[in-house]
Design a protein around this motif. Sequence first.
Motif, PDB file in Angstrom:
ATOM      1  N   LEU A 166       0.795  -1.232   0.000  1.00 17.80           N
ATOM      2  CA  LEU A 166       0.000   0.000   0.000  1.00 17.80           C
ATOM      3  C   LEU A 166       0.826   1.281   0.000  1.00 17.80           C
ATOM      4  O   LEU A 166       0.519   2.223  -0.721  1.00 17.80           O
ATOM      5  N   PHE A 167       1.875   1.318   0.810  1.00 16.49           N
ATOM      6  CA  PHE A 167       2.558   2.599   1.032  1.00 16.49           C
ATOM      7  C   PHE A 167       3.937   2.704   0.372  1.00 16.49           C
ATOM      8  O   PHE A 167       4.669   3.638   0.645  1.00 16.49           O
ATOM      9  N   GLY A 168       4.294   1.739  -0.445  1.00 17.34           N
ATOM     10  CA  GLY A 168       5.597   1.801  -1.104  1.00 17.34           C
ATOM     11  C   GLY A 168       5.612   2.706  -2.324  1.00 17.34           C
ATOM     12  O   GLY A 168       6.661   2.997  -2.896  1.00 17.34           O
ATOM     13  N   THR A 169       4.437   3.170  -2.751  1.00 17.90           N
ATOM     14  CA  THR A 169       4.309   4.015  -3.942  1.00 17.90           C
ATOM     15  C   THR A 169       4.827   5.423  -3.662  1.00 17.90           C
ATOM     16  O   THR A 169       4.664   5.942  -2.563  1.00 17.90           O
ATOM     17  N   SER A 170       5.441   6.027  -4.682  1.00 19.53           N
ATOM     18  CA  SER A 170       5.916   7.409  -4.553  1.00 19.53           C
ATOM     19  C   SER A 170       4.971   8.354  -5.272  1.00 19.53           C
ATOM     20  O   SER A 170       4.516   8.068  -6.381  1.00 19.53           O
ATOM     21  N   ILE A 171       4.663   9.461  -4.640  1.00 18.23           N
ATOM     22  CA  ILE A 171       3.822  10.508  -5.235  1.00 18.23           C
ATOM     23  C   ILE A 171       4.614  11.813  -5.149  1.00 18.23           C
ATOM     24  O   ILE A 171       4.991  12.239  -4.046  1.00 18.23           O
ATOM     25  N   ASP A 172       4.854  12.404  -6.300  1.00 22.20           N
ATOM     26  CA  ASP A 172       5.624  13.660  -6.342  1.00 22.20           C
ATOM     27  C   ASP A 172       6.962  13.511  -5.602  1.00 22.20           C
ATOM     28  O   ASP A 172       7.328  14.317  -4.732  1.00 22.20           O
ATOM     29  N   ASP A 173       7.682  12.433  -5.915  1.00 26.29           N
ATOM     30  CA  ASP A 173       9.004  12.150  -5.339  1.00 26.29           C
ATOM     31  C   ASP A 173       8.991  11.946  -3.823  1.00 26.29           C
ATOM     32  O   ASP A 173      10.018  12.030  -3.160  1.00 26.29           O
TER      33      ASP A 173
END
Length: 626
Positions: A166-173
Amino acid sequence: MECSVEALKAWKDSELPLLKALSSEITVQRENLIYHLGEEWKKLAVWKLPPAKGESNSFLTTALHLNSGESKEDKHTPNHLLSSVLQALVIQGELHKKIKLFGQVLLKYMLKPLIMYPSLLVEVGEQLEQGTVLSLHSEENQVEHPAPAEVYTKILIVLKTLHEHLFGTSIDDKKVSAILGDQIWEEMSDCIIRECLLYSIPTNSSQLAAYDTVIKETEDFENHLKDMGYLSGDSTDLLKYARNVNCHFASKKCQDVIVAARKLMTSEMHNTVKISPDYKLAIPKLPNLGGGSREKQEVKRSGHCDQQILENEKQLGQRTLCLPVCRISESVQQLMELAIKTLSEAVGSSPQCGFQLFYTTRNIFHLFYDVVPTYHKDNLLKFPHLAAIQHNNCMFLAHHLLTLGHQFRPHLPLKDGVAYFVDLVPGFRRLGAQCFVAQMNVQKAEMLERLSTARNFSNLDDEDNYSAASKAVRQVIHQLKRLGKVWQDVLPVNIYCKSMGTLLNTAISELITKIMMLEDISTEDGERLHTLCQTILEEGPLVFTPLPEENKNKKYQEEVPVYVKKWLTFKELSIVLHASLQEIVDRWAEGKGPLAQEFSSSEMKSLIRALFQNTDRRAIALTKIK
C-alpha cells in the motif's frame, strides 16, 4: 475544467448563467470523484475491528485486509490502479486525511497492542478473495513486559507488509509511507519507550555493558524504517532514549529504591530480629584506592613507636560503640541493607549516576523520618510493644548512620564538605525518644487514672474504701507486669530498667502524696495502708524482668532502688505506718537516721499528728523531730 472556468471569468467580467452552472457542476463532479476515490481507498485496506475493550484477548479479532488491485491471473503484473488512486487523492487534498485516519486505527488496534502485550503476535496470510491479511493471534507468554527486539520484529512485519502492498508508492518524489510515518512515529515511539524500553533498563550497574545489544537493535530498527521511508533522517527519539541508558538507569534505580523503601516502611513492624553487640552491617568489598599507599608505609614505619607510647595507656573496652542487645523490625534491617546496596551501586558508576544514587540513599532516611511516625501513628500509641520496637529502630539507624558515610566516602564522586549521613543522626535519636516518651506518657496517664479510683486512700476502715484502694494497687501492679513482659527481650536492658523504674516511681510518688495529705489515720487505717505499701514493696521489684531467663533477672530486681527514685522514701513510709512513736523517733535519730534522709521534719511531724492521738508522749516525740 476549473482552469477554463477561471479563464472565462477573467475574460468576461459578468455574471453569466453558464459560469454559475459550470461552477456548480465542478463542485458536484469533485464531490462525486472524492466519493469514488474514497470507495476505492476502502477496497485497498479493509479493517475488521474488535469490540471496544482494552484487554489483549479483545484484539485477537483484529484483521487488516490489503488489496492492492493486482490482477488475479498474474500477481506479478504491475497494476497502476493503486498509484492512480493515491495520485488522485493527493490532487484532491484527501490523502493526508485518509492516511491520518488509517494511522489512528493502525496504532490503536494493531501497533500499540503488539507493543503492550507480549502474548500478541502478528501473522501475514494470503487469501484468494481478500489478498494479503494481517491478523493477530495469541501465544502463551508469562513475561510481563516484552523485550525490545521482539517488539521491533512485530512492528517491522506490519510496516513491511503495508509498504509492499500500500505505502511503497511514490507521489511527487515522496513515498506515501513518509506521510504515514509522520502521523504515527511520535505516538508509536512514545509507546515503545513507555511500555518496552523503560522496563528493559537494567536494575543493576553490572548489566549496563550488556545493554549495548538493545542500543544496536534500536539502531537497526530505525534504519529499517528509514529505508522504507517511514522515518526521516533526523528522527531518533528511540535511539536517543536507548543511548542515554546511564541516566535512565540511575532514574529507574532511584525510583525502584524509593518504592522498595516505602514498601518496607509500611510493612508490619512486629516481625523482629535480635541484634547482638557482634552485629555488623554487611558492607560489600569496595575497590582498593591507589593513593594512600605511601601513608600506609609511613604508618607501618611509625607503628612500632606508637605501640610503645600506647603500651601503658588505658585501652577502650571491646564493646565500645557496639549496639546493646535488643530487637528491631526485620523491615528496618532490610532497609539498611537496601541503603548499602544502593551506595554500592553508586561506587564505580558515572559521576552523574553516583551523585543521583547517593542522594536517593539519603532520601530513604528522610522518607523513613516522615512516613513511619505518620503511617504507624495510632499503633505506636496503642501498642507499647511497637513503640519499643520503633525506639530501637531509630537508634539502630542512628548508630549506623554515624559510620556509613565514612565507609563509602573515598569511593563516591562527591565534593568535600558533603555531610553524608552524620547530620541525620540527632534527628533519628530524637524521633526514637519522642515515640517512646509518648508511650510512657500514655502508660503514666493510665496508671494515675487507676490510682484515682482509690478514694484518696482515706477511711480504709470502711470495707468499700479498702476494696477500691486494694483493687487500684493490684491493677497498677498488673499493668506493670504486663508491660514488663511486653518489653522483655525487646528493649536494651538499661532502657528497660529505666522505663519500668520511671513508671513504678510514678505510682509510688502518687501513693506517697495521697498518704501524706491524710490528716487523720486511725490504727486500722494505718494497718491497711501498711498492707497496701507492703504489696507494692514485695511485688514491685518482680515487674523487672528484662531477660527471658528468669534466674538472670534477680540482679535487676535487687537494683530497684537505683531505678526507682522514691523507693527508699516509700519503704520508710511503710515502716512509719506500722511503727510505734519510739521506733519513729529512733529511726529519725536526731536528723541523722534513715527516716531523716527521706522526709523533712515538717513532713514527719504532720505524719505523726495524723497517726497518733494528742498525748504527752506524742508532744515529746514531736519535740525530738528537728
